[in-house]
Design a protein around this motif. Structure first.
Motif, PDB file in Angstrom:
ATOM      1  N   GLY A 110       0.786  -1.235   0.000  1.00  0.00           N
ATOM      2  CA  GLY A 110       0.000   0.000   0.000  1.00  0.00           C
ATOM      3  C   GLY A 110       0.806   1.268   0.000  1.00  0.00           C
ATOM      4  O   GLY A 110       0.280   2.338  -0.286  1.00  0.00           O
ATOM      5  N   GLU A 111       2.111   1.191   0.322  1.00  0.00           N
ATOM      6  CA  GLU A 111       2.905   2.419   0.246  1.00  0.00           C
ATOM      7  C   GLU A 111       3.254   2.648  -1.229  1.00  0.00           C
ATOM      8  O   GLU A 111       3.249   1.715  -2.032  1.00  0.00           O
ATOM      9  N   PRO A 112       3.561   3.896  -1.625  1.00  0.00           N
ATOM     10  CA  PRO A 112       3.925   4.112  -3.018  1.00  0.00           C
ATOM     11  C   PRO A 112       5.169   3.280  -3.372  1.00  0.00           C
ATOM     12  O   PRO A 112       6.072   3.141  -2.536  1.00  0.00           O
ATOM     13  N   ALA A 150       8.415   4.900  -2.547  1.00  0.00           N
ATOM     14  CA  ALA A 150       8.867   4.900  -1.151  1.00  0.00           C
ATOM     15  C   ALA A 150       9.618   3.605  -0.859  1.00  0.00           C
ATOM     16  O   ALA A 150      10.702   3.616  -0.245  1.00  0.00           O
ATOM     17  N   VAL A 191       3.892   4.153 -15.458  1.00  0.00           N
ATOM     18  CA  VAL A 191       3.180   4.121 -14.186  1.00  0.00           C
ATOM     19  C   VAL A 191       3.840   5.140 -13.253  1.00  0.00           C
ATOM     20  O   VAL A 191       5.061   5.164 -13.111  1.00  0.00           O
ATOM     21  N   ARG A 192       3.022   6.011 -12.657  1.00  0.00           N
ATOM     22  CA  ARG A 192       3.561   7.026 -11.743  1.00  0.00           C
ATOM     23  C   ARG A 192       3.812   6.354 -10.393  1.00  0.00           C
ATOM     24  O   ARG A 192       2.880   6.174  -9.608  1.00  0.00           O
ATOM     25  N   THR A 239       2.599   7.551  -6.723  1.00  0.00           N
ATOM     26  CA  THR A 239       1.242   7.378  -6.184  1.00  0.00           C
ATOM     27  C   THR A 239       0.712   5.956  -6.392  1.00  0.00           C
ATOM     28  O   THR A 239      -0.416   5.666  -6.020  1.00  0.00           O
ATOM     29  N   GLU A 240       1.512   5.080  -7.000  1.00  0.00           N
ATOM     30  CA  GLU A 240       1.025   3.718  -7.252  1.00  0.00           C
ATOM     31  C   GLU A 240       1.353   2.834  -6.045  1.00  0.00           C
ATOM     32  O   GLU A 240       2.505   2.667  -5.680  1.00  0.00           O
ATOM     33  N   PRO A 241       0.307   2.255  -5.389  1.00  0.00           N
ATOM     34  CA  PRO A 241       0.580   1.452  -4.201  1.00  0.00           C
ATOM     35  C   PRO A 241       1.287   0.133  -4.526  1.00  0.00           C
ATOM     36  O   PRO A 241       0.983  -0.517  -5.526  1.00  0.00           O
TER      37      PRO A 241
END
Ligand SMILES: Cc1cc2nc3c(=O)[nH]c(=O)nc-3n(C[C@H](O)[C@H](O)[C@H](O)COP(=O)(O)OP(=O)(O)OC[C@H]3O[C@@H](n4cnc5c(N)ncnc54)[C@H](O)[C@@H]3O)c2cc1C
Lengths: 101, 367
Positions: free
Chosen positions: A31-33, A36, A78-79, A82-84
């Protein structure tokens, strides 16, 4: 690197999951980008630019600047800011415009 | 299929959430679109206690505010919040398109549209400004305060406005070194409370300095900075190398106002507000009937004013839809007075001057 022992914040992480980056097995929190999770492992170069093949990384973190486009599960552009992250994702550095298969 | 909510709000930051609180509270079917992973906009990463007026939660840490704003309406069946959903277009028939979780295109034809998309960080020109390790200060905040990941081990901050100062302090809280804060002006732009915290930590604030270039091959390994003269040109011989593995740019924000342009709202370039913004009347309605503006997208300001503008846009929208709002005229006036008082005094001067450039006098003006 993860920040341990923050004086005022407690981080709520999802469960630990595995993914691959350029074929290498890494782990991150669900769930984190994706960006990250990659930063935790010191990965800053996320793609190479279209015209001059220059390294590009994270910049705006809100899905607007297009600096962090990567190939995720075969899909280009894919960005990752913001992509989990999800278990088993296959993440690759994008070169140029990426290819649709 | 085209969804037809009464109100569509693009952006779930403080402005958009405050607007939703009002429209949902007045009984309007409301859909909020936000492209982030969670609602709250810039607030989700702000761990410091807020400045501003008490009505708008001064003293509360920024990260707590979205929760408080949504508390009254979060259970309402009238409210739908779609996350990871980016509004991507506006068509002449009033249809807004949005990309839902990078998978599906959604279409909306709302009766009223409130655009509260906020702002994005600016960059400045220097060699290697595109290199990995050169980050927006807000982006660094997100990485460390929301996700608990360090951007690097030692940073260089460009810009001594509030954002540069606050993020420098937060880097230190997270155990990350800050080599210096570099500022082109001859003074510190941010509030003294924030500047004195930095001074106490012995982080040098170098006014009349700028970054000349970022060093490195694939990522930042250092930076060259130099003093500048009255024309903001580097003074030869004053260059020096700073050791750092990331650089944060806190050089201002620019409104994300593209949707207004698509909707052919009349726009004006307002330097005080960081870019192109739509004209608006005192109820926050733009030159295109039924399209409202609220928050940073209408001019870079702060969360307190974004919340009030959102509430004002929200009640005006609900009122124009014929909803019964007890005391509408009094509340409308109170909100407008609150904005005036927030923008009073010397600190509010550039905001007042910006507002004067994008006002349209409203025919529907109340009171
Ligand atoms: C470091 C820092 C410290 C600050 N400290 C303070 C403070 O102490 N006090 C204070 O009052 N203010 C402070 N501010 C300012 C405050 O955070 C902003 O003014 C406020 O968040 C603006 O609210 P907004 O709702 O207009 O925009 P935002 O908070 O930016 O929210 C806009 C939302 O819209 C979304 N969005 C944008 N485009 C689209 C699209 N096309 N489709 C879908 N969604 C979209 C964005 O992802 C975002 O979630 C600070 C700002 C920063 C960066």
């Amino acid at each position: 690197m993860r920040i341990e022992n923050h004086p005022i914040l407690e981080f709520k992480h999802g469960k630990k999951v595995g993914f691959t980056f350029e074929g290498e097995e890494l782990s991150g929190y669900e769930g984190e980008p994706i960006a990250a999770a990659l930063h935790d492992h010191g990965v800053q170069v996320l793609r190479y630019s279209i015209r001059h093949n220059r390294p590009r990384g994270f910049f705006c973190a809100i899905g607007h600047c297009s600096s962090c486009l990567m190939e995720v599960d075969g899909i280009p552009n894919v960005r990752v800011c913001t992509e989990p992250l999800a278990a088993g994702m296959v993440v690759r550095r994008q070169r140029g415009k990426g290819e649709l298969r | 299929m085209i969804a037809t909510p009464e109100v569509l709000i693009v952006g779930g930051g403080p402005a958009g959430l405050a607007a939703a609180r009002e429209t949902v509270g007045a009984g309007c079917d409301t859909v909020v679109l936000d492209d982030a992973l969670e609602p709250g906009g810039q607030l989700v990463k702000q761990t410091h206690k807020f400045f501003g007026s008490e009505m708008e939660y001064a003293g509360v840490r920024g990260i707590k505010i979205p929760e408080i704003l949504l508390r009254e309406v979060s259970d309402s069946p009238k409210l739908k919040i779609l996350l990871r959903t980016t509004a991507s277009g506006y068509y002449e028939d009033g249809v807004v398109t949005a990309i839902f979780q990078d998978k599906k295109v959604l279409k909306f034809k709302p009766k009223k549209l409130i655009i509260a998309t906020g702002a994005q960080e600016k960059t400045i020109l220097f060699p290697n400004n595109d290199m990995p390790g050169v980050y927006g200060a807000g982006a660094v905040q997100t990485l460390m305060n929301v996700y608990g990941v360090a951007p690097g081990t030692r940073g260089l901050m460009i810009g001594a406005g509030n954002i540069g100062l606050i993020v420098s302090y937060q880097l230190r809280q997270a155990g990350i070194a800050v080599a210096a804060v570099v500022e082109a002006l001859d003074r510190i732009g941010g509030y003294w409370v924030h500047a004195s915290k930095i001074a106490r930590l012995k982080i040098p604030i170098l006014t009349r300095h700028t970054i000349i270039e970022a060093l490195g091959e694939e990522n930042v390994t250092g930076a060259i900075i130099a003093q500048i003269d009255d024309n903001w040109l580097p003074i030869p011989g004053t260059e020096r190398e700073i050791e750092c593995d990331f650089i944060c740019l806190a050089v201002g924000l620019s409104p994300l106002s593209d949707l207004f342009r698509l909707a052919e709202c009349e726009m004006v370039f307002v330097p005080e507000f960081g870019g192109d913004v739509p004209l608006r009347d005192t109820n926050m309605e733009t030159s295109t009937k039924g399209i409202y503006v609220a928050g940073d997208v209408g001019g870079i300001e702060e969360a307190s004013s974004a919340i009030i503008e959102g509430a004002l846009a929200g009640i005006s929208t609900a009122f124009s839809l014929g909803k019964n709002i007890p005391d509408y005229e009094r509340r409308n006036r109170e909100l407008r007075d609150e904005l005036v008082s927030l923008r009073s005094g010397p600190v509010g001067e550039h905001i007042r001057s910006g507002i004067a450039k994008c006002r349209i006098s409203a025919k529907t003006e109340v009171g």
